[in-house]
Write a protein that holds these residues in place. Sequence first.
Motif, PDB file in Angstrom:
ATOM      1  N   GLU A 277     -13.639 -15.061 -20.224  1.00 23.92           N
ATOM      2  CA  GLU A 277     -12.875 -16.191 -20.731  1.00 23.92           C
ATOM      3  C   GLU A 277     -13.428 -16.583 -22.088  1.00 23.92           C
ATOM      4  O   GLU A 277     -14.635 -16.728 -22.258  1.00 23.92           O
ATOM      5  CB  GLU A 277     -12.947 -17.391 -19.776  1.00 23.92           C
ATOM      6  N   LYS A 278     -12.517 -16.717 -23.057  1.00 20.78           N
ATOM      7  CA  LYS A 278     -12.901 -17.078 -24.414  1.00 20.78           C
ATOM      8  C   LYS A 278     -12.452 -18.506 -24.683  1.00 20.78           C
ATOM      9  O   LYS A 278     -11.283 -18.851 -24.481  1.00 20.78           O
ATOM     10  CB  LYS A 278     -12.242 -16.129 -25.417  1.00 20.78           C
ATOM     11  N   GLN A 279     -13.374 -19.341 -25.143  1.00 23.76           N
ATOM     12  CA  GLN A 279     -13.055 -20.740 -25.413  1.00 23.76           C
ATOM     13  C   GLN A 279     -12.764 -20.923 -26.892  1.00 23.76           C
ATOM     14  O   GLN A 279     -13.510 -20.435 -27.743  1.00 23.76           O
ATOM     15  CB  GLN A 279     -14.225 -21.637 -24.995  1.00 23.76           C
ATOM     16  N   ASP A 280     -11.650 -21.601 -27.198  1.00 28.27           N
ATOM     17  CA  ASP A 280     -11.315 -21.821 -28.599  1.00 28.27           C
ATOM     18  C   ASP A 280     -11.914 -23.123 -29.108  1.00 28.27           C
ATOM     19  O   ASP A 280     -12.652 -23.814 -28.396  1.00 28.27           O
ATOM     20  CB  ASP A 280      -9.791 -21.806 -28.806  1.00 28.27           C
TER      21      ASP A 280
ATOM     22  N   TRP B 277     -14.232  -9.409 -28.874  1.00 27.57           N
ATOM     23  CA  TRP B 277     -13.315 -10.112 -27.979  1.00 27.57           C
ATOM     24  C   TRP B 277     -11.889  -9.654 -28.281  1.00 27.57           C
ATOM     25  O   TRP B 277     -11.470  -9.628 -29.438  1.00 27.57           O
ATOM     26  CB  TRP B 277     -13.416 -11.616 -28.180  1.00 27.57           C
ATOM     27  N   VAL B 278     -11.151  -9.289 -27.227  1.00 21.96           N
ATOM     28  CA  VAL B 278      -9.766  -8.842 -27.387  1.00 21.96           C
ATOM     29  C   VAL B 278      -8.865  -9.767 -26.575  1.00 21.96           C
ATOM     30  O   VAL B 278      -8.991  -9.857 -25.353  1.00 21.96           O
ATOM     31  CB  VAL B 278      -9.587  -7.381 -26.915  1.00 21.96           C
ATOM     32  N   THR B 279      -7.982 -10.462 -27.262  1.00 22.05           N
ATOM     33  CA  THR B 279      -7.005 -11.337 -26.603  1.00 22.05           C
ATOM     34  C   THR B 279      -5.610 -11.007 -27.132  1.00 22.05           C
ATOM     35  O   THR B 279      -5.470 -10.412 -28.204  1.00 22.05           O
ATOM     36  CB  THR B 279      -7.308 -12.821 -26.871  1.00 22.05           C
ATOM     37  N   SER B 280      -4.609 -11.391 -26.385  1.00 25.12           N
ATOM     38  CA  SER B 280      -3.234 -11.104 -26.804  1.00 25.12           C
ATOM     39  C   SER B 280      -2.362 -12.329 -26.585  1.00 25.12           C
ATOM     40  O   SER B 280      -2.568 -13.109 -25.644  1.00 25.12           O
ATOM     41  CB  SER B 280      -2.663  -9.906 -26.041  1.00 25.12           C
TER      42      SER B 280
END
Length: 216
Positions: free
Chosen positions: A120-123, A146-149
Amino acid sequence: MTQVLQTLQVTFFALSTLTLLVIGIVILRRAVSIVDRRWFLAVLIPLLLANTLSIMSENGQLHLDWRTWLILAADVILIIGAIWLSRGFQVYGLDSQQVEQILADSLHAQGFSVSARSAEKQDLWGRTKNARLLTAVKAERTHLFWVTSLFNEVLVRPERSPDANLFRRVLPALHAEPVPYDFKAHAVGVLYIILALVFALLSWIFFFEPRFILIE
């Protein structure tokens, strides 16, 4: 002095407009398009500078008071935040799994040991997003990606500057991926071009004051 200030403001607006236009064209022109998020600094920073100049100018002269210094401080904070947020690369034309696989294969080919896991990536606003975290290790050096879409955009965010430099070595492999051109995956490029045209129109109206003739 008035002419100099206006010329500077026009230049700043033109730089923002041109950058948006270039980003839109880059996104649209290839089957796999990659945008360095730092390019957006060339949109935001000139706009902040143009706005600051308009506030600082009075009767064609520059003036400084406590309000101006407050705005300058706010601009500095915004620029620092923008630099931090602009880390990473936006990929269009590939989904997150394809990007992850190409990244892992390219790093393997360079002698890295690569592992991936869900995380989980926190912005900046405290919101969490599902992401994939790739860890590349070589000679006791660790690199994180980190790879998010989101919709048709894949964001690859290296953890640090050395990680970003390593990712740039993978860009040719991403560009070379043989995928058919899918306009839907690049449609956001049209939005940037439209936004550039809007900026150009607003700049013309604001700085050159065209006269509209109403025919009764």
